[in-house]
Design an enzyme around this catalytic site. Structure first.
Site, PDB file in Angstrom:
ATOM      1  N   LYS A  13       0.831  -1.221   0.000  1.00 52.24           N
ATOM      2  CA  LYS A  13       0.000   0.000   0.000  1.00 52.24           C
ATOM      3  C   LYS A  13       0.858   1.261   0.000  1.00 52.24           C
ATOM      4  O   LYS A  13       0.549   2.219  -0.712  1.00 52.24           O
ATOM      5  CB  LYS A  13      -0.935   0.018   1.226  1.00 52.24           C
ATOM      6  CG  LYS A  13      -1.926  -1.111   1.278  1.00 52.24           C
ATOM      7  CD  LYS A  13      -2.914  -0.946   2.417  1.00 52.24           C
ATOM      8  CE  LYS A  13      -2.265  -0.986   3.795  1.00 52.24           C
ATOM      9  NZ  LYS A  13      -1.659  -2.309   4.088  1.00 52.24           N
ATOM     10  N   ARG A  88     -10.011   1.415   9.727  1.00 51.24           N
ATOM     11  CA  ARG A  88      -9.544   0.055  10.012  1.00 51.24           C
ATOM     12  C   ARG A  88     -10.684  -0.887  10.394  1.00 51.24           C
ATOM     13  O   ARG A  88     -10.483  -2.093  10.480  1.00 51.24           O
ATOM     14  CB  ARG A  88      -8.508   0.076  11.153  1.00 51.24           C
ATOM     15  CG  ARG A  88      -7.174   0.667  10.746  1.00 51.24           C
ATOM     16  CD  ARG A  88      -6.191   0.609  11.883  1.00 51.24           C
ATOM     17  NE  ARG A  88      -4.939   1.255  11.556  1.00 51.24           N
ATOM     18  CZ  ARG A  88      -3.891   0.646  11.010  1.00 51.24           C
ATOM     19  NH1 ARG A  88      -3.960  -0.629  10.722  1.00 51.24           N
ATOM     20  NH2 ARG A  88      -2.776   1.300  10.757  1.00 51.24           N
ATOM     21  N   ARG A 167      -1.066 -10.527  12.698  1.00 50.56           N
ATOM     22  CA  ARG A 167      -1.468  -9.264  12.072  1.00 50.56           C
ATOM     23  C   ARG A 167      -2.477  -9.515  10.948  1.00 50.56           C
ATOM     24  O   ARG A 167      -3.432  -8.762  10.775  1.00 50.56           O
ATOM     25  CB  ARG A 167      -0.240  -8.534  11.520  1.00 50.56           C
ATOM     26  CG  ARG A 167       0.657  -7.952  12.611  1.00 50.56           C
ATOM     27  CD  ARG A 167       2.006  -7.538  12.070  1.00 50.56           C
ATOM     28  NE  ARG A 167       1.917  -6.416  11.143  1.00 50.56           N
ATOM     29  CZ  ARG A 167       2.886  -6.084  10.283  1.00 50.56           C
ATOM     30  NH1 ARG A 167       3.994  -6.793  10.229  1.00 50.56           N
ATOM     31  NH2 ARG A 167       2.738  -5.046   9.485  1.00 50.56           N
TER      32      ARG A 167
END
Length: 212
Positions: A13, A88, A167
């Site tokens: 990203k 998020r 993660r």
């Protein structure tokens, strides 16, 4: 273009954000940097965020959204912006929407988990000067030694396979559901992250209708 950039950790990203920033002539806005700046400048919402952090609490969504909105009102965002690292969660996406922040496109970079683990676990950095390497795609001249200063190359704690998987699990549980929210709005664009940067960049341009 007012753009949100999302995807799993290690999808690329940051790199695509930089390329889009140059191509479109707009600013990339990082939530983490925004938060630190608001606190440093002691804006009203910055003081509020600092209070939560000092108390060891997570900064609530409405405070984060207020900081984002405050940042997006700056002159450099008039022509558009790229939001990286926010929202998020679906709750944050809804809060951003409720705050009246208009988004034109949401770009989702998709990469298989197995490739993410391989990509991130092969990252190394110099223990002295911090120069980044990759034992697959950007090897040092001497194994384990920094080309710049001769320091030892180490694997960051974040890049241990077990940590990477954790993660990714958080991403799949909390962030990935956002794509349904933006899909329903008809503004979701999906691009496949490839091994070669040029291929990913071409996929991104096609997904956003920019031409290569």
């Amino acid at each position: 273009m007012r753009l949100i950039l999302m995807g799993p950790p290690g999808a690329g990203k940051g790199t695509q954000g930089e390329l889009l920033e140059k191509k479109l002539g707009i600013s990339t806005i990082s939530t983490g940097l925004m938060l630190r700046t608001a606190i440093k400048e002691q804006t009203e919402v910055g003081k509020l965020a600092e209070q939560y952090i000092n108390d060891g609490k997570l900064v609530p969504d409405d405070v984060i959204v207020a900081i984002v909105k405050e940042r997006l009102s700056q002159p450099d965002c008039e022509k558009g912006f790229i939001l990286d690292g926010f929202p998020r969660t679906t709750a944050q996406a809804e809060a951003l929407d409720a705050a009246g922040v208009t988004i034109d496109k949401v770009l989702l970079l998709e990469v298989d988990d197995s490739k993410i683990v391989e990509r991130l676990s092969s990252r190394r950095e110099c223990s002295k000067c911090g120069t980044p390497y990759n034992i697959i795609s950007k090897k040092p001249e001497k194994e384990g030694i920094c080309d710049n200063c001769g320091g030892e190359l180490i694997c960051r704690k974040d890049d241990v396979p077990e940590t990477i998987q954790n993660r990714l699990n958080v991403y799949h549980e909390q962030t990935e559901p956002i794509k349904e929210f933006y899909q329903a709005k008809g503004i979701l664009a999906v691009a496949q992250g490839e091994e070669e940067l040029a291929d990913t960049t071409a996929n991104v341009a096609k997904a956003l209708g920019l031409g290569v």
